[in-house]
Design a protein around this motif. Structure first.
Motif, short mmCIF file in Angstrom:
data_model
loop_
_atom_site.label_atom_id
_atom_site.label_comp_id
_atom_site.label_asym_id
_atom_site.label_seq_id
_atom_site.Cartn_x
_atom_site.Cartn_y
_atom_site.Cartn_z
N GLN A 127 -4.45 49.31 160.82
CA GLN A 127 -5.73 49.81 160.34
C GLN A 127 -6.79 48.79 160.73
N ILE A 128 -7.83 49.27 161.41
CA ILE A 128 -8.88 48.39 161.92
C ILE A 128 -10.18 48.71 161.22
N LYS A 129 -10.76 47.70 160.61
CA LYS A 129 -12.03 47.86 159.91
C LYS A 129 -13.09 47.06 160.66
N GLN A 130 -14.03 47.77 161.27
CA GLN A 130 -15.13 47.11 161.98
C GLN A 130 -16.35 47.11 161.07
N VAL A 131 -16.66 45.95 160.55
CA VAL A 131 -17.77 45.82 159.61
C VAL A 131 -18.77 44.81 160.15
N LYS A 132 -19.89 44.75 159.51
CA LYS A 132 -20.90 43.79 159.91
C LYS A 132 -20.37 42.38 159.67
N GLY A 133 -20.25 41.62 160.72
CA GLY A 133 -19.76 40.24 160.59
C GLY A 133 -18.40 40.02 161.21
N GLY A 134 -17.71 41.10 161.62
CA GLY A 134 -16.41 40.88 162.25
C GLY A 134 -15.49 42.10 162.18
N ILE A 135 -14.25 41.87 162.53
CA ILE A 135 -13.23 42.93 162.56
C ILE A 135 -12.03 42.49 161.73
N PHE A 136 -11.56 43.38 160.89
CA PHE A 136 -10.39 43.08 160.05
C PHE A 136 -9.25 44.02 160.44
N ILE A 137 -8.08 43.45 160.71
CA ILE A 137 -6.90 44.23 161.10
C ILE A 137 -5.81 44.05 160.04
N HIS A 230 2.93 42.70 146.07
CA HIS A 230 1.87 41.91 145.42
C HIS A 230 0.63 41.81 146.31
N THR A 231 0.83 41.80 147.65
CA THR A 231 -0.29 41.61 148.57
C THR A 231 -0.24 42.64 149.71
N PRO A 232 -0.44 43.93 149.43
CA PRO A 232 -0.31 44.95 150.48
C PRO A 232 -1.44 44.96 151.49
N SER A 233 -2.63 44.46 151.10
CA SER A 233 -3.81 44.61 151.96
C SER A 233 -4.20 43.33 152.70
N ILE A 234 -3.25 42.40 152.84
CA ILE A 234 -3.53 41.18 153.59
C ILE A 234 -3.49 41.48 155.08
N GLY A 235 -4.39 40.84 155.83
CA GLY A 235 -4.43 41.04 157.27
C GLY A 235 -5.18 39.93 157.97
N ASN A 369 -7.00 32.50 158.87
CA ASN A 369 -7.80 33.73 158.73
C ASN A 369 -6.94 34.92 158.33
N VAL A 370 -5.86 34.65 157.59
CA VAL A 370 -5.05 35.70 156.98
C VAL A 370 -5.61 35.91 155.58
N LEU A 371 -6.36 36.99 155.40
CA LEU A 371 -7.11 37.21 154.17
C LEU A 371 -6.77 38.58 153.57
N ASP A 372 -7.26 38.82 152.37
CA ASP A 372 -7.00 40.06 151.65
C ASP A 372 -8.18 41.00 151.82
N TRP A 373 -7.90 42.22 152.35
CA TRP A 373 -8.95 43.19 152.59
C TRP A 373 -9.64 43.63 151.30
N SER A 374 -8.92 43.65 150.20
CA SER A 374 -9.53 44.07 148.94
C SER A 374 -10.67 43.14 148.55
N ASN A 375 -10.57 41.87 148.92
CA ASN A 375 -11.67 40.93 148.64
C ASN A 375 -12.89 41.28 149.48
N PHE A 376 -12.66 41.75 150.71
CA PHE A 376 -13.77 42.16 151.56
C PHE A 376 -14.46 43.39 150.97
N ILE A 377 -13.66 44.30 150.43
CA ILE A 377 -14.22 45.52 149.84
C ILE A 377 -15.12 45.16 148.66
N LEU A 378 -14.64 44.28 147.78
CA LEU A 378 -15.43 43.87 146.62
C LEU A 378 -16.71 43.18 147.05
#
Length: 396
Positions: A127-137, A230-235, A369-378
Motif C-alpha cells: 500500500q503506497i500513500k503519497q502525501v505532502k512531504g513524502g511517500i509511505f509504503i 501489535h504493529t500492523p501499520s508499520i512501514g 525510517n521504519v515508522l507507524d502509518w497510524s501516527n501519520f494519519i493522526l
C-alpha cells in the motif's frame, strides 16, 4: 497502469502450431492445424514474447534498460528523471516532472490497450500513500490477511519480537510439527520484510530450522505474528527532498547461532550466518566488514576490527584469519573505502544481528525510517492534510 490482455501483444519468433479450436474447425480442412503469429494465453512463450515487445518499444522511445534489473527502464528528459518498472502486465512509472508522466501514459495508451491508469496506491500487496512531504509504503492489508491465514487474528499482541536472552537451537528432542505449514509461514513473513526490515533478524533466524521444525521454533514464529498484531501499520517512510548519502553499517553477533557457533551478519538489510567460525568478536566483526566493504564509508562498532583493517602488519593473533578477508585491509590502504568506529548504541546494523530490548529496537527502527502509518494519519488529520480512510478488505 495495467495493460489489457498483455500477452496477446507479443509476437512469436518460433514456429508454433495449435489445433483448431472446438466449434471453429474449418470444414474444408478439418485435419489441419493453425500457425500462431502472435502469443496467446497458456503458451509458455507468451510472457517472454510480451516482455520483448514492450522492451523493444520502450528502447525505441529512448529508454535505457537496467543492468541489474532487466524490468527497470530509465530515461533522462532534459534533466528530469523518468523511471518505469515492469511486472508482467502491471507498469509503475513516475517522473520528477508530472507533465512527462501524463505524456507517457498517453503514449502507452496509443500503443497498447489499457484497462487502468491512475495514481499508484496498491501494488502486489504493498500500500503506497503519497502525501505532502513524502511517500509511505506499508503492507497493513497483507499483514492482517497473514494473521487470518494462520489463524492468529485473535492472538494476544506483544510489543517485542524476541527476548534479549532468547537463543533458538535445533531442539533435537523437541516435538516435530507440520513442515509445510511452517515453511509457508516463513515464506509469507519473508515477503513482509520488504517494507518491514525490522523483523528481518527474527524471520531469518526461524528460517534456519525449516528442514526439521519443532514446537519451540513455531512458538518463535508465532511471537513474530503476535508482534505484527501489535504493529500492523508499520512501514517505510521516504521523505521528500531527503539528502542521499551512502553509508555502510557493519555488525556481527559473535557466536550468535548456537547450532554451529557461526556468527550472524548483516548484509544489505538481511540477516545471515557467516561462512566460517570466528574465534573472537573482533574476527567476527572484521569478517563482516569485509563482506560489506563495497559501501563507502563503512561504520563498525568494534575498535579491534577497525584497527585490524587499518594495520598493514600481519599480527600473530590475526594469522588464522582467512587471507580473503584481508581484502578489506587492502582497500582501506588504497583509499577505496573508509572504515571508522561508531558507538554501539548508534549501530543501526544491530537490529539485523541480535535480539534487542524494546527501547533500543524502537530507536533503531525509527533511524531506518521504519515508522507507524497510524501516527501519520493522526498527524495529518491534525494538520488537515490526510484523511483517514477505512481499510478495504476486498482491495486486490
Amino acid at each position: 497502469m495495467d495493460v489489457k490482455s498483455a500477452f496477446l501483444n507479443g509476437y512469436i519468433n518460433e514456429l508454433v502450431y495449435v489445433d483448431q479450436p472446438l466449434g471453429f474447425e474449418d470444414p474444408r480442412k478439418p485435419n489441419h492445424v493453425n500457425r500462431l503469429n502472435k502469443a496467446v494465453y497458456g503458451l509458455k512463450q507468451a510472457p517472454r514474447a510480451w516482455y520483448e515487445r514492450l522492451r523493444d518499444f520502450l528502447i525505441m522511445q529512448g529508454f535505457k534498460i537496467g543492468k541489474v534489473d532487466m524490468t527497470l527502464f530509465t530515461k533522462d528528459i532534459n534533466g528530469d528523471l523518468f523511471i518505469c518498472q515492469i511486472y508482467v502486465d502491471d507498469i509503475i512509472f513516475g517522473c520528477t516532472n508530472e507533465k512527462l508522466s501524463h505524456e507517457f501514459g498517453d503514449m502507452m495508451s496509443r500503443e497498447f490497450e489499457m484497462s487502468m491508469i491512475g495514481e499508484l496506491n496498491f501494488f502486489l500487496g504493498f500500500q503506497i500513500k503519497q502525501v505532502k512531504g513524502g511517500i509511505f509504503i506499508h503492507q497493513e492489508k497483507y499483514c492482517r490477511d497473514l494473521l487470518k491465514k494462520f489463524k492468529m487474528g485473535d492472538c494476544k499482541p506483544i510489543s517485542t519480537l524476541m527476548s534479549t536472552n532468547e537463543h533458538l537451537d535445533a531442539d533435537v528432542d523437541g516435538k516435530p510439527i507440520d513442515q509445510s505449514n511452517y515453511c509457508s509461514m516463513i515464506g509469507s513473513l519473508l515477503y513482509l520484510t520488504a517494507s518491514r526490515p525490522n523483523i528481518m533478524f527474527s524471520v531469518c533466524l526461524c528460517a534456519r530450522f525449516q528442514a526439521a521444525p519443532k514446537e519451540s521454533h513455531l512458538t518463535a514464529v508465532k511471537s513474530i505474528l503476535r508482534y505484527l498484531k501489535h504493529t500492523p501499520s508499520i512501514g517505510l517512510w521516504y521523505p521528500e527532498g531527503a539528502n542521499l548519502e551512502l553509508l555502510g553499517y557493519s555488525d556481527s553477533d559473535f557466536d550468535g547461532y548456537r547450532v554451529d557457533c557461526k556468527s550472524t551478519s548483516e548484509v544489505s538489510w538481511s540477516s545471515k550466518k557467516q561462512n566460517c567460525v570466528a574465534l573472537s568478536t573482533a574476527e567476527a566483526e572484521y569478517i563482516e566488514a569485509y563482506v560489506v566493504c563495497g559501501s563507502v564509508p563503512l561504520l563498525c562498532d568494534n575498535k579491534s576490527a577497525v584497527k585490524i583493517a587499518k594495520n598493514l602488519v600481519q599480527h600473530s593473533r590475526t594469522k588464522h584469519i582467512d587471507i580473503r578477508h584481508h581484502f578489506l585491509r587492502d582497500h582501506e590502504a588504497k583509499g577505496d573505502i573508509t572504515i571508522t568506529g561508531v558507538r554501539s548504541e548508534e549501530q543501526l546494523a544491530d537490529i539485523f544481528t541480535k535480539p534487542l530490548g524494546e527501547e533500543t529496537f524502537c530507536s533503531l527502527q525509527s533511524e531506518l525510517n521504519v515508522l507507524d502509518w497510524s501516527n501519520f494519519i493522526l498527524f495529518g488529520i491534525a494538520c488537515g492534510s490526510v484523511t483517514k480512510e477505512p481499510l478495504n478488505e476486498k482491495e486486490d
